[in-house]
Design an enzyme around this catalytic site. Structure first.
Site, mmCIF file in Angstrom:
data_model
loop_
_atom_site.group_PDB
_atom_site.id
_atom_site.type_symbol
_atom_site.label_atom_id
_atom_site.label_comp_id
_atom_site.label_asym_id
_atom_site.label_seq_id
_atom_site.Cartn_x
_atom_site.Cartn_y
_atom_site.Cartn_z
ATOM 1 N N ASP A 31 9.414 3.015 13.329
ATOM 2 C CA ASP A 31 10.159 2.156 13.999
ATOM 3 C C ASP A 31 11.713 1.674 13.494
ATOM 4 O O ASP A 31 12.457 1.930 14.337
ATOM 5 C CB ASP A 31 9.173 0.682 13.812
ATOM 6 C CG ASP A 31 8.795 0.474 12.480
ATOM 7 O OD1 ASP A 31 8.987 0.889 11.598
ATOM 8 O OD2 ASP A 31 7.952 -0.497 12.373
ATOM 9 N N ASP A 74 0.916 -1.215 0.065
ATOM 10 C CA ASP A 74 0.075 -0.021 -0.064
ATOM 11 C C ASP A 74 0.980 1.336 0.007
ATOM 12 O O ASP A 74 2.106 1.334 0.348
ATOM 13 C CB ASP A 74 -0.803 -0.060 1.291
ATOM 14 C CG ASP A 74 -0.187 -0.619 2.500
ATOM 15 O OD1 ASP A 74 1.161 0.009 2.609
ATOM 16 O OD2 ASP A 74 -0.823 -0.926 3.143
ATOM 17 N N ASP A 107 1.300 4.718 1.644
ATOM 18 C CA ASP A 107 1.058 5.769 2.644
ATOM 19 C C ASP A 107 1.535 7.049 2.487
ATOM 20 O O ASP A 107 2.740 7.101 1.991
ATOM 21 C CB ASP A 107 1.522 5.224 4.259
ATOM 22 C CG ASP A 107 0.597 3.757 4.640
ATOM 23 O OD1 ASP A 107 -0.481 3.781 4.415
ATOM 24 O OD2 ASP A 107 1.645 2.985 5.021
HETATM 25 P P1 ATP Z 1 3.963 -3.360 5.137
HETATM 26 O O1 ATP Z 1 4.826 -3.765 3.722
HETATM 27 O O2 ATP Z 1 3.492 -4.709 5.772
HETATM 28 O O3 ATP Z 1 2.723 -2.280 4.562
HETATM 29 P P2 ATP Z 1 4.872 -0.901 6.361
HETATM 30 O O4 ATP Z 1 6.241 -0.772 6.900
HETATM 31 O O5 ATP Z 1 4.207 -0.359 5.261
HETATM 32 O O6 ATP Z 1 5.034 -2.374 5.812
HETATM 33 P P3 ATP Z 1 2.496 -0.408 8.020
HETATM 34 O O7 ATP Z 1 2.177 -1.237 8.990
HETATM 35 O O8 ATP Z 1 1.941 -0.297 6.656
HETATM 36 O O9 ATP Z 1 4.124 -1.125 7.674
HETATM 37 O O10 ATP Z 1 3.138 0.963 8.843
HETATM 38 C C1 ATP Z 1 3.581 2.026 7.699
HETATM 39 C C2 ATP Z 1 4.709 2.698 8.523
HETATM 40 O O11 ATP Z 1 4.182 3.355 9.817
HETATM 41 C C3 ATP Z 1 6.006 2.059 8.769
HETATM 42 O O12 ATP Z 1 6.620 1.980 7.696
HETATM 43 C C4 ATP Z 1 6.547 2.814 9.970
HETATM 44 O O13 ATP Z 1 7.340 4.000 9.303
HETATM 45 C C5 ATP Z 1 5.270 3.217 10.584
HETATM 46 N N1 ATP Z 1 4.920 2.390 11.737
HETATM 47 C C6 ATP Z 1 3.976 1.250 11.610
HETATM 48 N N2 ATP Z 1 3.817 0.526 12.929
HETATM 49 C C7 ATP Z 1 4.736 1.160 13.679
HETATM 50 C C8 ATP Z 1 5.237 0.995 15.136
HETATM 51 N N3 ATP Z 1 4.404 0.007 15.635
HETATM 52 N N4 ATP Z 1 5.892 1.828 15.425
HETATM 53 C C9 ATP Z 1 6.468 2.862 14.800
HETATM 54 N N5 ATP Z 1 6.432 3.088 13.699
HETATM 55 C C10 ATP Z 1 5.426 2.223 13.060
HETATM 56 MG MG MG Z 2 2.319 -0.327 4.649
#
Ligand code: ATP
Ligand code: MG
Length: 453
Positions: free
Chosen positions: A154, A75, A77
Site C-alpha cells: 500500500d 509483528d 512479517d
Molecule cells: P501494523 O503495525 O498495524 O502491523 P503493517 O504495515 O505491518 O502495520 P499489516 O496489516 O500487518 O500492516 O500488513 C503488513 C503489510 O502488508 C503492510 O505493511 C503492507 O505492505 C501490506 N498490506 C497490508 N494490507 C494491505 C492492503 N490493503 N493493500 C496493500 N498492501 C497491504
Molecule cells: Mg504488521
C-alpha cells in the site's frame, strides 16, 4: 520510482495498474539502524532457515517501517521467493492457510510468524485461482518477483525489505525518504489504489494517527472523494479493520482523524448522526473519553475488550433511542433492550459484529438501568453478574461525560469498597429509584456556547 506502464481492465473498483520499478535503492547495514537485537528470535530463526535452504528471505511491511523509526513492531512479517509448499518442507511447525493466496504460518508455541511468497502483479485476487476444465484448481501468475511484491503493497513506507542475506534494506519506492519526511504516500495512482481496496483509506488514517505522519496531499484529496466506497467493503472485513483502528494505542487521534476525513459516517452512520447533533454543546463527548480510556489502558498493559470498544462507539445512538422509548412511556429496562437491539440491527448492515462480542456488549448496556436499583438485595446480586465490572466502568465513563449521575457512580464505587454490614446499610430503606417509570436517563446539562466552541 514507480512508472505506470499499463492500465488494464479499467472501470469501477476492478481497475488494476501495472507498475515497474527502476533499480531499487539498497541501504547497507552500515547506513541504517536496524539491528538483529530488535527482531524477534522466532522471526530471525525463520529468516535464517529460509536463507540456509537457498531461498531469499526478507522482513517486510510494518516490521521494517517500525524498526527504522525506532519503534517496537507489533509483528514481524516475512516475504520469500519460496512457494508455500517449499516453506512447509523447510519447517515442521508450519501450516498453510488461505485458499486463493496461500500463506505459511510457522508456529512457535503461541507465536506465529507469517511467511508470504512474493506476490505477482499479473492477476487480481479474483483470478488467482482458476479451474482448469477437470475441476482442478490451478494457480497462475499468483507469485512473482520481489519488485512485483513491492508494487502491490500500500504505502511506500510499508514497501521496505530487510534482507537477511546481507542485512541491507531494499527500497523500491523511495520509502526511506518518505519515512524521514513523516509522509504517507500510496504506491501507484492513489485513485486506482483506493478503488482497488477502499480499506487503504482506513489504513492511511490509522498510520497517520499512530506514527504522527501526514498523508500526502493527493492521497488526502482522494480520501475525501472516495470515502463512500467503504460502504462496499464486506461488513465482515470491516470488523477487524475497525478494531485495528481503535486498538492500536492512538484511539483518540484516530477517532478525530477518521471523522476529519469524513470516513466515520461510512462506518458508524448512526453514531455520526448522534455526534453531529451534539458536538457544539458537548466538546468532550462520551466516545472521546472512551477512546482516551482505551489508550490509557493499553499504555498500562491492561486488557481492552472489543465489546467494550464497540459498546462505546455505539452508545450515543443507543442512548438517544433509549430516551425516545422512555419518553414514549416504555419502562427503562425493556427500553434499553429494545434500543440496543434496534441500533445493532442497523449497525450490522455496515460492520459485522460477531455474537461473541455483540452479546456481552448488549448485556453491558442492559445493566445500565439496573445501577439505579439500589434498594434491598438487588445491588448485591448485580455485583455477582459476570458483566458487572465492565458495566460499572461503562457507568463511570457515562458519569464523567455528564450523562449519568455522578452521585450514582460514586455510590457504586463506595458500595464495592464496603463489606458486609456497611453494604447492607447502604441498601436499607432506599427508595427504589430504578424501575420507576418516571426515571429517565439523564440528559446532559447543556453548557452555554462559548465563542470558540
Ligand atoms: P501494523 O503495525 O498495524 O502491523 P503493517 O504495515 O505491518 O502495520 P499489516 O496489516 O500487518 O500492516 O500488513 C503488513 C503489510 O502488508 C503492510 O505493511 C503492507 O505492505 C501490506 N498490506 C497490508 N494490507 C494491505 C492492503 N490493503 N493493500 C496493500 N498492501 C497491504
Ligand atoms: Mg504488521
Amino acid at each position: 520510482m514507480w512508472k505506470k506502464v499499463k492500465n488494464y481492465f479499467t472501470g469501477g473498483s476492478r481497475s488494476k495498474i501495472v507498475v515497474t520499478a527502476d533499480e531499487p535503492r539498497i541501504i547497507p547495514r552500515s547506513e541504517h539502524q536496524i539491528s538483529r537485537a530488535n527482531i524477534s528470535e522466532n522471526a530471525l530463526k525463520v529468516l535464517y532457515r529460509l536463507k540456509d535452504n537457498g531461498y531469499q528471505a526478507h522482513l517486510v511491511g510494518g516490521g521494517v517501517r517500525d524498526l527504522l523509526l525506532g519503534r517496537e513492531p507489533k509483528d514481524f512479517d516475512i516475504a520469500t521467493d519460496a512457494t508455500p509448499e517449499e516453506v512447509r518442507r523447510v519447517f515442521r511447525n508450519c501450516r498453510l492457510i488461505g485458499r486463493r493466496f496461500r500463506l505459511a504460518h510457522v508456529h512457535f508455541g503461541r507465536d506465529i510468524i507469517e511467511v508470504a511468497t512474493f506476490r505477482g502483479l499479473g492477476d487480481g485476487e479474483e483470478q488467482a485461482t482458476r479451474e482448469n476444465g477437470n475441476g482442478m484448481l490451478v494457480r497462475d501468475n499468483v507469485y512473482g518477483a520481489i519488485e512485483e511484491d513491492a508494487a502491490r503493497r500500500d504505502f511506500t513506507v510499508n514497501a521496505l525489505y530487510y534482507n537477511i542475506a546481507d542485512f541491507s534494506v531494499i527500497d523500491y519506492a523511495d520509502g526511506v525518504r518518505d519515512l524521514e519526511a513523516g509522509r504517507l504516500r500510496l504506491l501507484g495512482d492513489p485513485e486506482v489504489r483506493f478503488r482497488e481496496d477502499p480499506v487503504r483509506m482506513l489504513r492511511a488514517v490509522r498510520f497517520a494517527a499512530k506514527l504522527g505522519f501526514v498523508i500526502d496531499e493527493t492521497c488526502e484529496r482522494h480520501i475525501f472523494e472516495l470515502g463512500h466506497l467503504l460502504r462496499e467493503v464486506p461488513a465482515a472485513r470491516l470488523f477487524d479493520e475497525v478494531l485495528k483502528l481503535f486498538m492500536g494505542g492512538a484511539a483518540v487521534e484516530t477517532f478525530e482523524k477518521v471523522r476529519h476525513y469524513d470516513l466515520f459516517r461510512h462506518l458508524f452512520p448512526e453514531t455520526e448522526e448522534a455526534l453531529a447533533h451534539e458536538e457544539h454543546d458537548f466538546p468532550i463527548t462520551f466516545v472521546l473519553r472512551a477512546m482516551g480510556n482505551t489508550d490509557k489502558r493499553l499504555s498500562e498493559d491492561k486488557p481492552v475488550t472489543p465489546f467494550f470498544l464497540y459498546a462505546a462507539l455505539l452508545w450515543e445512538p443507543t442512548r438517544l433511542r433509549w430516551e425516545e422509548l422512555i419518553a414514549d412511556g416504555e419502562h427503562p429496562i425493556p427500553a434499553i433492550q429494545q434500543a440496543g437491539s434496534d441500533v445493532l440491527a442497523n449497525q450490522v448492515k455496515h460492520i459485522t459484529i460477531p455474537k461473541r462480542f455483540s452479546i456481552p456488549m448488549r448485556e453491558m448496556w442492559n445493566l445500565q438501568p439496573r445501577f439505579e436499583q439500589r434498594n434491598g438485595k438487588r445491588p448485591q446480586q448485580l455485583l455477582t453478574h459476570p458483566r458487572f465490572r465492565a458495566a460499572y466502568d461503562f457507568l463511570l465513563l457515562r458519569a464523567e461525560s455528564g450523562e449519568a449521575d455522578s452521585e450514582l457512580a460514586e455510590w457504586w464505587t463506595r458500595f464495592q469498597g464496603n463489606q458486609g454490614g456497611d453494604q447492607e446499610q447502604m441498601t436499607q430503606g432506599r427508595r427504589d429509584d430504578g424501575g420507576g417509570r418516571s426515571r429517565r436517563p439523564r440528559r446532559r446539562r447543556r453548557k452555554p456556547k462559548t465563542q470558540d466552541g
